[in-house]
Motif scaffolding. Sequence first.
Motif, PDB file in Angstrom:
ATOM      1  N   ALA A 114       0.853  -1.189   0.000  1.00 19.16           N
ATOM      2  CA  ALA A 114       0.000   0.000   0.000  1.00 19.16           C
ATOM      3  C   ALA A 114       0.888   1.237   0.000  1.00 19.16           C
ATOM      4  O   ALA A 114       1.932   1.267   0.657  1.00 19.16           O
ATOM      5  N   LEU A 115       0.474   2.247  -0.738  1.00 19.23           N
ATOM      6  CA  LEU A 115       1.259   3.480  -0.869  1.00 19.23           C
ATOM      7  C   LEU A 115       0.339   4.679  -0.740  1.00 19.23           C
ATOM      8  O   LEU A 115      -0.746   4.716  -1.332  1.00 19.23           O
ATOM      9  N   GLN A 116       0.790   5.649   0.038  1.00 16.61           N
ATOM     10  CA  GLN A 116       0.098   6.934   0.092  1.00 16.61           C
ATOM     11  C   GLN A 116       1.143   8.041   0.078  1.00 16.61           C
ATOM     12  O   GLN A 116       2.099   8.023   0.866  1.00 16.61           O
ATOM     13  N   LEU A 117       0.963   8.984  -0.833  1.00 16.95           N
ATOM     14  CA  LEU A 117       1.855  10.127  -0.952  1.00 16.95           C
ATOM     15  C   LEU A 117       1.191  11.352  -0.339  1.00 16.95           C
ATOM     16  O   LEU A 117       0.003  11.603  -0.557  1.00 16.95           O
ATOM     17  N   HIS A 118       1.971  12.112   0.419  1.00 16.60           N
ATOM     18  CA  HIS A 118       1.497  13.351   1.046  1.00 16.60           C
ATOM     19  C   HIS A 118       2.318  14.507   0.484  1.00 16.60           C
ATOM     20  O   HIS A 118       3.547  14.505   0.590  1.00 16.60           O
ATOM     21  N   LEU A 119       1.654  15.476  -0.095  1.00 13.20           N
ATOM     22  CA  LEU A 119       2.338  16.658  -0.614  1.00 13.20           C
ATOM     23  C   LEU A 119       2.184  17.792   0.389  1.00 13.20           C
ATOM     24  O   LEU A 119       1.072  18.274   0.627  1.00 13.20           O
TER      25      LEU A 119
END
Length: 308
Positions: A114-119
């Motif tokens: 699982a991957l989540q990117l936070h900008l």
Amino acid sequence: MLVVSRALVITALVGVIVACVGALLSAGAPTREAAVEAMAARSLDELGLLAGVADDEGELLREEPLGVEVISDGGPLWAVDSVERAVGASPYFALANSPHLLRTEIIDERGAIALQLHLWRGGWELREPEPLRARVAPWAAVVAGLFGAALALFTRRLSVGIAGAGALAQLGLALDPLPRHLFPPRGLLDAWANGPLFGRLVPMIRQMSSLQLGIVAAALAASLVLVAFDHRRTRGRDGDVGLGPASLAALLGTLGALAWVEAASRGSLFAACDLRVGAYFGWLALAGLLVAWLPALHLAREAWRAKN
């Protein structure tokens, strides 16, 4: 009566062994790196839209891509390299020593990632509502493909084998257990919509013009007409099963092929073919599958020659 030579059977058995070995080796680190890079590319497209870097048509709204610095916010460090490669290939973002941070959060477990990117930009945090996930189960498509080859050989119909392969591949992914506290179960339609195949295909279809959709519909209609004309030409000969069953077999084969490709894509079999990260065992599995299908393909070709 059509028969298969012993040499072809032995060759197919070698293909089965090669496919199984390739499937076992395809779940390694290179496949996971390729899967993370693909998920990161999809997530960056969404973040570009959320951050106002791109418009709804995918056009860049700035003179140059937004510079970001990739940092780890949890998970294995190798994932940072995969995300950086995705940033380097993105039309909306670029690697830079920037105050804008792209934080990566990874969950790496058996059978799934699982991957989540936070900008982080100007005091604001932008992220997608849910993390993306990728199954790492190339065995499902490979085992299903081998089963389909045996079924096609037993029934002497390619469409039946392809349909069986697609159904079994989907069943394998559905029954493969994952940690529920990390990967909540999803329905089949939800899994398809968020998978790597339809996750990109559906937005592309939505962006197609009426003319383009009409061309696709005309091509499908022309295919059905060709099936009807081919049946009319061979009607009454030995092995004729009628237009209705022939059309149904063609439809089942098409749906089975689509289901198998979707399962292979969602199970990361195609990610295991990404040579850029050293993932080549997927090619080994696909080559073994092709060889395993040779007897069924041989019988189908000979049957077609006999009718024509």
